[in-house]
Design a protein around this motif. Sequence first.
Motif, PDB file in Angstrom:
ATOM      1  N   VAL A  14       0.650  -1.278  -0.019  1.00 33.14           N
ATOM      2  CA  VAL A  14       0.032  -0.022  -0.072  1.00 33.14           C
ATOM      3  C   VAL A  14       0.763   1.203  -0.074  1.00 33.14           C
ATOM      4  CG1 VAL A  14      -1.820   1.335   1.482  1.00 33.14           C
ATOM      5  CG2 VAL A  14      -2.156  -1.063   1.083  1.00 33.14           C
ATOM      6  N   GLU A  15       1.937   1.280   0.733  1.00 30.55           N
ATOM      7  CA  GLU A  15       3.029   2.426   0.898  1.00 30.55           C
ATOM      8  C   GLU A  15       3.512   2.620  -0.508  1.00 30.55           C
ATOM      9  OE1 GLU A  15       6.850   3.891   3.278  1.00 30.55           O
ATOM     10  OE2 GLU A  15       5.780   1.999   3.780  1.00 30.55           O
ATOM     11  N   ARG A  16       3.898   1.529  -1.425  1.00 28.68           N
ATOM     12  CA  ARG A  16       4.472   1.739  -2.607  1.00 28.68           C
ATOM     13  C   ARG A  16       3.482   2.312  -3.728  1.00 28.68           C
ATOM     14  NH1 ARG A  16       6.841  -3.419  -1.463  1.00 28.68           N
ATOM     15  NH2 ARG A  16       5.240  -4.350  -3.057  1.00 28.68           N
ATOM     16  N   ALA A  17       2.229   1.696  -3.481  1.00 29.82           N
ATOM     17  CA  ALA A  17       1.158   2.171  -4.268  1.00 29.82           C
ATOM     18  C   ALA A  17       0.860   3.713  -4.124  1.00 29.82           C
ATOM     19  CB  ALA A  17      -0.104   1.369  -4.442  1.00 29.82           C
ATOM     20  N   TRP A  18       0.827   4.273  -2.991  1.00 27.69           N
ATOM     21  CA  TRP A  18       0.661   5.505  -2.528  1.00 27.69           C
ATOM     22  C   TRP A  18       1.810   6.250  -3.009  1.00 27.69           C
ATOM     23  CZ3 TRP A  18      -3.559   8.346  -1.301  1.00 27.69           C
ATOM     24  CH2 TRP A  18      -3.076   9.714  -0.835  1.00 27.69           C
ATOM     25  N   ILE A  37       1.411   9.585  -5.980  1.00 23.95           N
ATOM     26  CA  ILE A  37       1.794  10.801  -5.376  1.00 23.95           C
ATOM     27  C   ILE A  37       2.630  11.363  -6.658  1.00 23.95           C
ATOM     28  CG2 ILE A  37       3.168  12.293  -4.005  1.00 23.95           C
ATOM     29  CD1 ILE A  37       0.338  11.624  -3.278  1.00 23.95           C
ATOM     30  N   GLU A  38       3.686  10.390  -7.247  1.00 25.58           N
ATOM     31  CA  GLU A  38       4.566  10.707  -8.001  1.00 25.58           C
ATOM     32  C   GLU A  38       3.831  11.005  -9.274  1.00 25.58           C
ATOM     33  OE1 GLU A  38       7.487   7.595  -8.456  1.00 25.58           O
ATOM     34  OE2 GLU A  38       8.195   7.882  -6.428  1.00 25.58           O
ATOM     35  N   ALA A  56       0.822  12.160  -9.691  1.00 26.42           N
ATOM     36  CA  ALA A  56       0.310  13.463  -9.756  1.00 26.42           C
ATOM     37  C   ALA A  56       1.047  14.697  -9.955  1.00 26.42           C
ATOM     38  CB  ALA A  56      -0.610  13.564  -8.218  1.00 26.42           C
ATOM     39  N   ASN A  57       2.365  14.303  -9.296  1.00 24.75           N
ATOM     40  CA  ASN A  57       3.428  15.580  -9.505  1.00 24.75           C
ATOM     41  C   ASN A  57       3.893  15.693 -10.835  1.00 24.75           C
ATOM     42  OD1 ASN A  57       3.517  16.332  -6.762  1.00 24.75           O
ATOM     43  ND2 ASN A  57       5.206  14.865  -6.216  1.00 24.75           N
ATOM     44  N   ARG A  58       3.889  14.469 -11.372  1.00 26.70           N
ATOM     45  CA  ARG A  58       4.067  14.427 -13.021  1.00 26.70           C
ATOM     46  C   ARG A  58       3.156  15.336 -13.946  1.00 26.70           C
ATOM     47  NH1 ARG A  58       6.400   9.106 -12.469  1.00 26.70           N
ATOM     48  NH2 ARG A  58       4.458   8.418 -13.213  1.00 26.70           N
ATOM     49  N   VAL A  59       1.811  15.045 -13.566  1.00 29.78           N
ATOM     50  CA  VAL A  59       0.839  15.686 -14.323  1.00 29.78           C
ATOM     51  C   VAL A  59       0.771  17.124 -13.833  1.00 29.78           C
ATOM     52  CG1 VAL A  59      -1.668  15.824 -14.190  1.00 29.78           C
ATOM     53  CG2 VAL A  59      -0.612  13.413 -14.488  1.00 29.78           C
ATOM     54  N   GLN A  60       1.039  17.439 -12.647  1.00 25.13           N
ATOM     55  CA  GLN A  60       0.863  18.983 -12.348  1.00 25.13           C
ATOM     56  C   GLN A  60       2.158  19.750 -13.038  1.00 25.13           C
ATOM     57  OE1 GLN A  60       1.396  19.662  -8.269  1.00 25.13           O
ATOM     58  NE2 GLN A  60       0.588  21.578  -8.392  1.00 25.13           N
TER      59      GLN A  60
END
Length: 173
Positions: free
Chosen positions: A150-154, A158-159, A161-165
């Motif tokens: 779950v931690e790796r998936a989270w 996040i990564e 979302a940062n790339r899209v931003q």
Amino acid sequence: MPIAMSSSKLSIAIVAILISSGVGSAQTAPDTENGRYALSPAGDGFLRLDTRTGAVSTCTNSNAGWACYMVPDERAALDAEIGRLQADNDKLKSELAARAPAAKTDEALPKSDQLKKPEPKTEPKIAEGERKIEIPLPSDRDMDRMMSFVERAWRRLIEMANRVQRDVNGGKI
């Protein structure tokens, strides 16, 4: 001089002669007169019920005249099955009689039924639908593996979302 008659007039004349001579009165009445058959209109013909045997026939008029054919009935199959079951029942009765003790005893019967199984008093009876299924809990190792997943998936989410931003802002954060 010969007399020419049509076939229907000839048959009427023959019937009249037979009746007047007493031949017709010596015969028994047709079965429909004493209520043996019951006719009911059905389609292009009639259904005929034999009130003595219970047999049902369909009667139709064809080029050859009226003809009645038996309706297929499961009665014969049911009668055969009843006969087979009665014979089987008689056989079982005779086997049971052979197993029974030949002589009666004067001994008193036991006060408790020895064939009756005692009911367990510690466990209440549970209906089929109320049975509970036990599922074993995961071990600590399984929980650690799940948390790691779950931690790796989270982190990946996040990564992403940062790339899209960054793509939307033109590479600036």
